[in-house]
Design a protein around this motif. Structure first.
Motif, short mmCIF file in Angstrom:
data_model
loop_
_atom_site.label_atom_id
_atom_site.label_comp_id
_atom_site.label_asym_id
_atom_site.label_seq_id
_atom_site.Cartn_x
_atom_site.Cartn_y
_atom_site.Cartn_z
N PHE A 86 0.84 -1.19 0.00
CA PHE A 86 0.00 0.00 0.00
C PHE A 86 0.88 1.25 0.00
N MET A 87 1.95 1.23 0.80
CA MET A 87 2.89 2.35 0.81
C MET A 87 3.57 2.49 -0.55
N MET A 88 3.85 1.34 -1.18
CA MET A 88 4.46 1.37 -2.51
C MET A 88 3.51 2.01 -3.53
N GLN A 89 2.22 1.71 -3.42
CA GLN A 89 1.24 2.32 -4.33
C GLN A 89 1.26 3.84 -4.21
N ILE A 90 1.24 4.32 -2.98
CA ILE A 90 1.27 5.78 -2.76
C ILE A 90 2.58 6.35 -3.30
N ALA A 91 3.68 5.66 -3.03
CA ALA A 91 5.00 6.13 -3.48
C ALA A 91 5.06 6.20 -5.00
N MET A 92 4.44 5.24 -5.67
CA MET A 92 4.45 5.24 -7.14
C MET A 92 3.63 6.41 -7.69
N ILE A 93 2.54 6.73 -7.03
CA ILE A 93 1.75 7.90 -7.45
C ILE A 93 2.58 9.17 -7.31
N ILE A 94 3.31 9.29 -6.21
CA ILE A 94 4.17 10.46 -6.01
C ILE A 94 5.29 10.47 -7.04
N GLY A 95 5.86 9.29 -7.33
CA GLY A 95 6.88 9.20 -8.36
C GLY A 95 6.36 9.63 -9.71
N PHE A 96 5.12 9.27 -10.01
CA PHE A 96 4.48 9.70 -11.26
C PHE A 96 4.42 11.23 -11.32
N ALA A 97 4.05 11.83 -10.18
CA ALA A 97 3.93 13.29 -10.13
C ALA A 97 5.29 13.97 -10.31
N THR A 98 6.34 13.42 -9.71
CA THR A 98 7.66 14.05 -9.85
C THR A 98 8.26 13.81 -11.23
N ALA A 99 7.81 12.76 -11.92
CA ALA A 99 8.31 12.50 -13.27
C ALA A 99 7.63 13.38 -14.32
N TYR A 100 6.45 13.91 -13.98
CA TYR A 100 5.70 14.70 -14.96
C TYR A 100 6.48 15.94 -15.44
N PRO A 101 7.01 16.78 -14.55
CA PRO A 101 7.77 17.95 -15.03
C PRO A 101 8.99 17.55 -15.86
N ALA A 102 9.64 16.45 -15.49
CA ALA A 102 10.80 15.99 -16.25
C ALA A 102 10.40 15.62 -17.67
N ASN A 103 9.27 14.93 -17.81
CA ASN A 103 8.79 14.56 -19.15
C ASN A 103 8.36 15.78 -19.94
N TRP A 104 7.76 16.73 -19.28
CA TRP A 104 7.36 17.99 -19.94
C TRP A 104 8.59 18.64 -20.58
N TRP A 105 9.66 18.75 -19.79
CA TRP A 105 10.89 19.38 -20.27
C TRP A 105 11.51 18.57 -21.40
N LEU A 106 11.57 17.25 -21.26
CA LEU A 106 12.18 16.39 -22.28
C LEU A 106 11.44 16.48 -23.61
N ILE A 107 10.12 16.49 -23.53
CA ILE A 107 9.32 16.55 -24.77
C ILE A 107 9.40 17.93 -25.39
N LYS A 108 9.36 18.99 -24.56
CA LYS A 108 9.47 20.35 -25.08
C LYS A 108 10.80 20.55 -25.80
N ARG A 109 11.86 19.94 -25.28
CA ARG A 109 13.19 20.09 -25.87
C ARG A 109 13.39 19.17 -27.07
N GLY A 110 12.43 18.28 -27.33
CA GLY A 110 12.56 17.35 -28.44
C GLY A 110 13.46 16.17 -28.15
N ILE A 111 13.83 15.99 -26.89
CA ILE A 111 14.67 14.86 -26.51
C ILE A 111 13.85 13.58 -26.46
N LYS A 112 12.59 13.72 -26.10
CA LYS A 112 11.67 12.60 -26.01
C LYS A 112 10.42 12.95 -26.83
N HIS A 113 9.87 11.94 -27.48
CA HIS A 113 8.67 12.19 -28.31
C HIS A 113 7.41 12.17 -27.44
N GLY A 114 6.50 13.09 -27.71
CA GLY A 114 5.21 13.08 -27.05
C GLY A 114 4.38 11.90 -27.51
N MET A 115 3.45 11.49 -26.66
CA MET A 115 2.62 10.34 -26.97
C MET A 115 1.14 10.70 -26.90
#
Length: 207
Positions: A178-207
């Motif tokens: 259960f703690m892992m589930q919550i932690a994964m949700i938080i990890g998802f949230a912290t990964a969102y800005p990183a993906n925003w930056w990567l896609i904006k820079r063209g380093i990663k393709h949007g999906m």
């Protein structure tokens, strides 16, 4: 926890009937459902199923495109973390006498390997014939995202296991997952800005 399993199975049943145009997403969507009970089903129906029905990526507003990119990263991270956690506990791997640090190291390595594979395999299926080039491009595209996910996840786990709970839960307990589930949700949230930056820079393709 059981609701997450039910959500993941419901999504799995649906992707079998309506396969995703990018095969790795047939794994990614159900895995994301495991840590986002009910909500994961809604996100899949809104952003994932339309791609299956269209036979390719549909046009999405940029924030939604980023979110799907995060699900892709999260799929590899969650699989790696979930496989490594019981292995680390079973072998009693510790760092500086700490099982928790052993978990962090083992899970990060597994999550990173799975995450890179989740990027590399689609690249090769879309025409990249050189495995080394695909591997290097996958590292460029997803390393920041993977690290951001794990930082958020491990940060919550450290807080929960050391401060919120009376003792570190055993990996076989419902509390641990259960703690892992919550932690994964938080990890998802912290990964969102990183993906925003990567896609904006063209380093990663949007999906």
């Amino acid at each position: 926890m059981l609701l997450g399993v039910a959500t993941g199975l419901a999504i799995l049943r649906d992707v079998i009937r309506h396969p995703q145009p990018m095969q790795i997403m047939n794994v990614t969507w159900p895995v994301n459902g495991l840590f986002t009970p009910v909500f994961g089903w809604w996100v899949y129906k809104k952003l994932g199923r339309p791609d299956a029905e269209a036979g390719g990526h549909t046009d999405k507003p940029f924030p939604q495109s980023v979110l799907v990119g995060v699900t892709h990263c999260a799929g590899g991270c969650v699989l790696g973390d979930s496989i490594a956690a019981p292995v680390v506990s079973a072998i009693g791997f510790t760092i500086a006498g700490s099982l928790l640090l052993g978990h962090f190291a083992g899970e990060f390595i597994a999550a990173y390997l799975f995450g890179i594979a989740f990027q590399m395999l689609p690249m090769m299926s879309m025409g990249e014939s050189n495995p080394l080039r695909a591997f290097i491009n996958a590292i460029k595209a997803d390393t920041l995202s993977l690290v951001a996910f794990e930082i958020g996840m491990f940060g919550f786990i450290a807080l929960a296991f050391k401060l919120l709970l009376p003792e570190e839960p055993h990996v076989a307990s419902a509390t641990f997952w259960f703690m892992m589930q919550i932690a994964m949700i938080i990890g998802f949230a912290t990964a969102y800005p990183a993906n925003w930056w990567l896609i904006k820079r063209g380093i990663k393709h949007g999906m």
